[in-house]
Each structure stands twice: as structure tokens, then as C-alpha cells.
Design a protein around this motif. Sequence first.
Motif, PDB file in Angstrom:
ATOM      1  N   GLY A 167      21.093   1.615   3.068  1.00 47.21           N
ATOM      2  CA  GLY A 167      21.138   1.594   1.614  1.00 47.21           C
ATOM      3  C   GLY A 167      20.030   2.401   0.955  1.00 47.21           C
ATOM      4  N   ASP A 168      19.050   2.819   1.723  1.00 41.66           N
ATOM      5  CA  ASP A 168      17.956   3.628   1.197  1.00 41.66           C
ATOM      6  C   ASP A 168      18.125   5.059   1.679  1.00 41.66           C
ATOM      7  OD1 ASP A 168      16.666   1.421  -0.008  1.00 41.66           O
ATOM      8  OD2 ASP A 168      15.708   0.905   1.879  1.00 41.66           O
ATOM      9  N   ARG A 169      17.560   6.018   0.914  1.00 41.78           N
ATOM     10  CA  ARG A 169      17.613   7.427   1.306  1.00 41.78           C
ATOM     11  C   ARG A 169      16.319   8.124   0.924  1.00 41.78           C
ATOM     12  NH1 ARG A 169      21.935   7.396  -1.873  1.00 41.78           N
ATOM     13  NH2 ARG A 169      21.173   9.187  -3.029  1.00 41.78           N
ATOM     14  N   ALA A 170      15.899   9.036   1.774  1.00 45.76           N
ATOM     15  CA  ALA A 170      14.760   9.926   1.535  1.00 45.76           C
ATOM     16  C   ALA A 170      13.434   9.187   1.357  1.00 45.76           C
ATOM     17  CB  ALA A 170      15.046  10.842   0.342  1.00 45.76           C
ATOM     18  N   PRO A 171      12.948   8.504   2.425  1.00 41.91           N
ATOM     19  CA  PRO A 171      11.656   7.824   2.315  1.00 41.91           C
ATOM     20  C   PRO A 171      10.531   8.842   2.096  1.00 41.91           C
ATOM     21  CG  PRO A 171      12.365   7.886   4.603  1.00 41.91           C
ATOM     22  CD  PRO A 171      13.485   8.431   3.781  1.00 41.91           C
ATOM     23  N   GLU A 172       9.655   8.552   1.152  1.00 37.57           N
ATOM     24  CA  GLU A 172       8.578   9.483   0.835  1.00 37.57           C
ATOM     25  C   GLU A 172       7.212   8.837   1.003  1.00 37.57           C
ATOM     26  OE1 GLU A 172       8.530  12.157  -2.246  1.00 37.57           O
ATOM     27  OE2 GLU A 172      10.265  13.196  -1.448  1.00 37.57           O
ATOM     28  N   GLY A 173       6.790   8.044   0.029  1.00 40.32           N
ATOM     29  CA  GLY A 173       5.457   7.448   0.097  1.00 40.32           C
ATOM     30  C   GLY A 173       5.443   6.246   1.006  1.00 40.32           C
ATOM     31  N   LEU A 174       4.647   6.287   2.076  1.00 43.46           N
ATOM     32  CA  LEU A 174       4.539   5.174   3.015  1.00 43.46           C
ATOM     33  C   LEU A 174       3.148   4.574   2.912  1.00 43.46           C
ATOM     34  CD1 LEU A 174       6.632   7.328   4.336  1.00 43.46           C
ATOM     35  CD2 LEU A 174       6.337   5.922   6.346  1.00 43.46           C
ATOM     36  N   LYS A 175       3.064   3.245   2.950  1.00 47.33           N
ATOM     37  CA  LYS A 175       1.783   2.563   2.868  1.00 47.33           C
ATOM     38  C   LYS A 175       1.816   1.323   3.747  1.00 47.33           C
ATOM     39  CE  LYS A 175      -2.228   1.338   1.177  1.00 47.33           C
ATOM     40  NZ  LYS A 175      -3.426   1.954   1.646  1.00 47.33           N
ATOM     41  N   GLY A 176       0.911   1.257   4.710  1.00 46.87           N
ATOM     42  CA  GLY A 176       0.767   0.073   5.531  1.00 46.87           C
ATOM     43  C   GLY A 176      -0.316  -0.817   4.941  1.00 46.87           C
ATOM     44  N   TYR A 177      -0.142  -2.125   5.050  1.00 43.23           N
ATOM     45  CA  TYR A 177      -1.159  -3.043   4.537  1.00 43.23           C
ATOM     46  C   TYR A 177      -1.078  -4.382   5.268  1.00 43.23           C
ATOM     47  CZ  TYR A 177       2.642  -4.996   1.694  1.00 43.23           C
ATOM     48  OH  TYR A 177       3.820  -5.562   1.275  1.00 43.23           O
ATOM     49  N   VAL A 178      -2.148  -5.164   5.133  1.00 39.51           N
ATOM     50  CA  VAL A 178      -2.236  -6.500   5.730  1.00 39.51           C
ATOM     51  C   VAL A 178      -2.315  -7.501   4.589  1.00 39.51           C
ATOM     52  CG1 VAL A 178      -3.566  -8.034   7.218  1.00 39.51           C
ATOM     53  CG2 VAL A 178      -3.459  -5.592   7.735  1.00 39.51           C
ATOM     54  N   LEU A 179      -1.513  -8.558   4.655  1.00 35.53           N
ATOM     55  CA  LEU A 179      -1.521  -9.620   3.665  1.00 35.53           C
ATOM     56  C   LEU A 179      -1.436 -10.945   4.405  1.00 35.53           C
ATOM     57  CD1 LEU A 179      -1.398 -10.449   0.650  1.00 35.53           C
ATOM     58  CD2 LEU A 179       1.097 -10.307   0.834  1.00 35.53           C
ATOM     59  N   ASP A 180      -2.425 -11.793   4.203  1.00 35.36           N
ATOM     60  CA  ASP A 180      -2.478 -13.099   4.869  1.00 35.36           C
ATOM     61  C   ASP A 180      -2.339 -12.988   6.384  1.00 35.36           C
ATOM     62  OD1 ASP A 180      -2.781 -14.397   2.394  1.00 35.36           O
ATOM     63  OD2 ASP A 180      -0.613 -14.592   2.131  1.00 35.36           O
ATOM     64  N   GLY A 181      -2.956 -11.959   6.965  1.00 33.73           N
ATOM     65  CA  GLY A 181      -2.941 -11.781   8.413  1.00 33.73           C
ATOM     66  C   GLY A 181      -1.663 -11.177   8.973  1.00 33.73           C
ATOM     67  N   GLN A 182      -0.713 -10.830   8.114  1.00 37.33           N
ATOM     68  CA  GLN A 182       0.549 -10.231   8.536  1.00 37.33           C
ATOM     69  C   GLN A 182       0.533  -8.744   8.185  1.00 37.33           C
ATOM     70  OE1 GLN A 182       3.136 -11.992  10.113  1.00 37.33           O
ATOM     71  NE2 GLN A 182       1.616 -13.618  10.181  1.00 37.33           N
ATOM     72  N   TYR A 183       1.189  -7.928   9.021  1.00 36.96           N
ATOM     73  CA  TYR A 183       1.237  -6.485   8.800  1.00 36.96           C
ATOM     74  C   TYR A 183       2.558  -6.091   8.145  1.00 36.96           C
ATOM     75  CZ  TYR A 183      -2.774  -6.274  11.899  1.00 36.96           C
ATOM     76  OH  TYR A 183      -4.005  -6.455  12.458  1.00 36.96           O
TER      77      TYR A 183
END
Length: 102
Positions: A38-54
Motif C-alpha cells: 500500500g506504500d510507494r517510493a520510501p524516501e526519508g528513513l529514521k530509526g529510533y528507540v522508544l521505551d527500549g524498543q527499536y
Amino acid sequence: GRIFAFIGLERTLQAAIAAFDITDPANTSFVGLLVSNGDRAPEGLKGYVLDGQYYLAFSNEGSSTTSVFWLAPVPEPGSLALAGLALAGLLGGRLRRARKSA
């Protein structure tokens, strides 16, 4: 203890993100592919940690959506060491942003 690179494949028919283990740059290995229906053309990617989960969040230019995948550590085959961020995100939640009307 592992380092991963996530590469958005913008020219695919649906959003696809390749994951590589780059902990040892001389021995980089392909981990797997995240596919977001359902998504197309991923551009901006950001990894993050919240409450010990990635998590991995990415915007999709072609579908005007934003997706979030939960990434879970899993054991490497034949070892007790953690493989790091794996593609368990396929089971993770996804947030969608409504298209803006012109």
C-alpha cells in the motif's frame, strides 16, 4: 551490539527497504527486505528507540503515507548472540497519513 543500514528502494511497485548488517564493513551482509503493501517510493528513513524498543519510520513519496515498523532482536542461527535489528517489523504496526487534498 550490531550496526544495520536500511536502504529505501524508491523505484519499486510497493515500498521496499533493504536491511544490511554493516557491523564489519569488510563483511557486510544482506539481512532481508521489508515490504510495505500500500506504500510507494520510501524516501526519508529514521530509526529510533522508544521505551527500549527499536523502530524504523519512513515517509513514502508516491503514496503520501508514513509507515512505522517495530524491529525486534532475534538470535543468529547457531548462536546465542543477538542478530540485532531483524525484520520482525513485518508484524509491527503501521501509521498512515491521509493524503492532503489540493
